[in-house]
Design an enzyme around this catalytic site. Structure first.
Site, PDB file in Angstrom:
ATOM      1  N   LYS A   9      62.923  70.165  84.687  1.00 53.17           N
ATOM      2  CA  LYS A   9      61.863  70.578  85.613  1.00 53.17           C
ATOM      3  C   LYS A   9      60.483  70.094  85.144  1.00 53.17           C
ATOM      4  O   LYS A   9      60.318  69.662  83.989  1.00 53.17           O
ATOM      5  CB  LYS A   9      61.900  72.106  85.763  1.00 53.17           C
ATOM      6  CG  LYS A   9      63.190  72.621  86.430  1.00 53.17           C
ATOM      7  CD  LYS A   9      63.110  74.124  86.705  1.00 53.17           C
ATOM      8  CE  LYS A   9      64.371  74.636  87.382  1.00 53.17           C
ATOM      9  NZ  LYS A   9      64.280  76.095  87.709  1.00 53.17           N
ATOM     10  N   TYR A  49      66.679  73.651  97.500  1.00 56.05           N
ATOM     11  CA  TYR A  49      66.744  75.084  97.191  1.00 56.05           C
ATOM     12  C   TYR A  49      66.901  75.938  98.459  1.00 56.05           C
ATOM     13  O   TYR A  49      66.558  77.120  98.442  1.00 56.05           O
ATOM     14  CB  TYR A  49      65.509  75.515  96.400  1.00 56.05           C
ATOM     15  CG  TYR A  49      65.606  75.268  94.904  1.00 56.05           C
ATOM     16  CD1 TYR A  49      66.593  75.899  94.128  1.00 56.05           C
ATOM     17  CD2 TYR A  49      64.705  74.446  94.237  1.00 56.05           C
ATOM     18  CE1 TYR A  49      66.680  75.695  92.757  1.00 56.05           C
ATOM     19  CE2 TYR A  49      64.784  74.244  92.863  1.00 56.05           C
ATOM     20  CZ  TYR A  49      65.773  74.874  92.133  1.00 56.05           C
ATOM     21  OH  TYR A  49      65.854  74.687  90.764  1.00 56.05           O
ATOM     22  N   ARG A 102      66.497  76.973  77.484  1.00 56.48           N
ATOM     23  CA  ARG A 102      65.408  77.805  78.023  1.00 56.48           C
ATOM     24  C   ARG A 102      64.738  78.636  76.927  1.00 56.48           C
ATOM     25  O   ARG A 102      63.512  78.820  76.953  1.00 56.48           O
ATOM     26  CB  ARG A 102      65.933  78.670  79.169  1.00 56.48           C
ATOM     27  CG  ARG A 102      66.066  77.857  80.477  1.00 56.48           C
ATOM     28  CD  ARG A 102      66.814  78.598  81.539  1.00 56.48           C
ATOM     29  NE  ARG A 102      66.692  77.958  82.856  1.00 56.48           N
ATOM     30  CZ  ARG A 102      67.481  78.229  83.879  1.00 56.48           C
ATOM     31  NH1 ARG A 102      68.464  79.116  83.760  1.00 56.48           N
ATOM     32  NH2 ARG A 102      67.299  77.622  85.040  1.00 56.48           N
ATOM     33  N   ASN A 112      60.944  77.246  83.901  1.00 54.05           N
ATOM     34  CA  ASN A 112      62.075  77.520  82.991  1.00 54.05           C
ATOM     35  C   ASN A 112      62.874  76.268  82.613  1.00 54.05           C
ATOM     36  O   ASN A 112      64.067  76.344  82.340  1.00 54.05           O
ATOM     37  CB  ASN A 112      62.950  78.658  83.528  1.00 54.05           C
ATOM     38  CG  ASN A 112      63.636  78.319  84.843  1.00 54.05           C
ATOM     39  OD1 ASN A 112      63.453  77.231  85.369  1.00 54.05           O
ATOM     40  ND2 ASN A 112      64.431  79.234  85.341  1.00 54.05           N
ATOM     41  N   HIS A 115      67.223  73.030  85.603  1.00 55.71           N
ATOM     42  CA  HIS A 115      68.119  73.538  86.653  1.00 55.71           C
ATOM     43  C   HIS A 115      69.521  73.057  86.325  1.00 55.71           C
ATOM     44  O   HIS A 115      69.693  71.942  85.828  1.00 55.71           O
ATOM     45  CB  HIS A 115      67.729  72.997  88.035  1.00 55.71           C
ATOM     46  CG  HIS A 115      68.840  73.137  89.047  1.00 55.71           C
ATOM     47  ND1 HIS A 115      69.043  74.287  89.750  1.00 55.71           N
ATOM     48  CD2 HIS A 115      69.840  72.281  89.408  1.00 55.71           C
ATOM     49  CE1 HIS A 115      70.123  74.134  90.526  1.00 55.71           C
ATOM     50  NE2 HIS A 115      70.620  72.919  90.331  1.00 55.71           N
ATOM     51  N   GLU A 126      75.108  69.157  95.270  1.00 51.88           N
ATOM     52  CA  GLU A 126      73.827  68.792  94.649  1.00 51.88           C
ATOM     53  C   GLU A 126      73.830  67.334  94.170  1.00 51.88           C
ATOM     54  O   GLU A 126      72.818  66.642  94.272  1.00 51.88           O
ATOM     55  CB  GLU A 126      73.521  69.751  93.492  1.00 51.88           C
ATOM     56  CG  GLU A 126      73.262  71.172  93.993  1.00 51.88           C
ATOM     57  CD  GLU A 126      72.932  72.161  92.885  1.00 51.88           C
ATOM     58  OE1 GLU A 126      72.994  71.801  91.692  1.00 51.88           O
ATOM     59  OE2 GLU A 126      72.589  73.306  93.227  1.00 51.88           O
TER      60      GLU A 126
END
Ligand code: RTP
Ligand code: MG
Length: 137
Positions: A9, A49, A102, A112, A115, A126
């Site tokens: 991320k 999402y 994390r 965080n 994903h 995905e």
């Protein structure tokens, strides 16, 4: 053999820890079958999402995911879906087990670090969302 989708991320990309996170996967028996750095558009993030569209945190999640580039990967290996989730740790880094990605690299429940697909079925969806067949090797 399973495949799963991983996203580093914007917070982790900004911290310059792409390599450290990729090392966690490679050191634990997962192979990088595909990899690209992408700036997601708002439409990309909303579509990706979409399952969370009705949640109170959806707006924040989408704006965070487009706040900077992300690195998207297909990880391949035995039990790849569950193995990736174990390596990631809990959604909230305060609750993430010691030694997880994390726990070591995330700052908050929003920022965080990573994903990961949460099931084999979602992994397929995905992966198809982000990669063409010829990009997965
Ligand atoms: P991800 O989908 O990003 O791998 O994370 P996850 O499965 O561990 O968590 P999920 O429930 O799917 O939520 C997706 C992302 O939304 C943010 N979130 N915020 N404020 C909140 O209560 C809250 N809950 C979730 C997190 O950034 C989470 O990764
Ligand atoms: Mg999730």
């Amino acid at each position: 053999m399973e495949s799963t989708l991983s996203i580093i991320k914007p917070d982790a990309v900004a911290k310059n820890v792409i390599g450290k996170i990729v090392d966690r996967f490679e050191s634990n028996g997962l192979k990088i079958a595909a990899m690209k750095k992408v700036q997601l558009s708002q439409a990309d993030a909303e579509a990706f999402y979409a399952v969370h569209a009705s949640r109170p945190f959806f707006g924040e999640l989408v704006s965070f995911m487009i706040s900077g580039p992300v690195v998207i990967m297909v990880l391949e290996g035995e039990n790849a879906v569950l193995k990736n989730r174990d390596l990631m740790g809990a959604t909230n880094p305060k609750e993430a087990a010691k030694g997880t990605i994390r726990a070591d690299f995330a700052d908050s429940i929003d920022a965080n670090a990573v994903h990961g697909s949460d099931s084999l079925e979602n992994a397929k969806i995905e992966i198809d969302f982000f990669f063409a067949r010829r990009e997965i090797l």
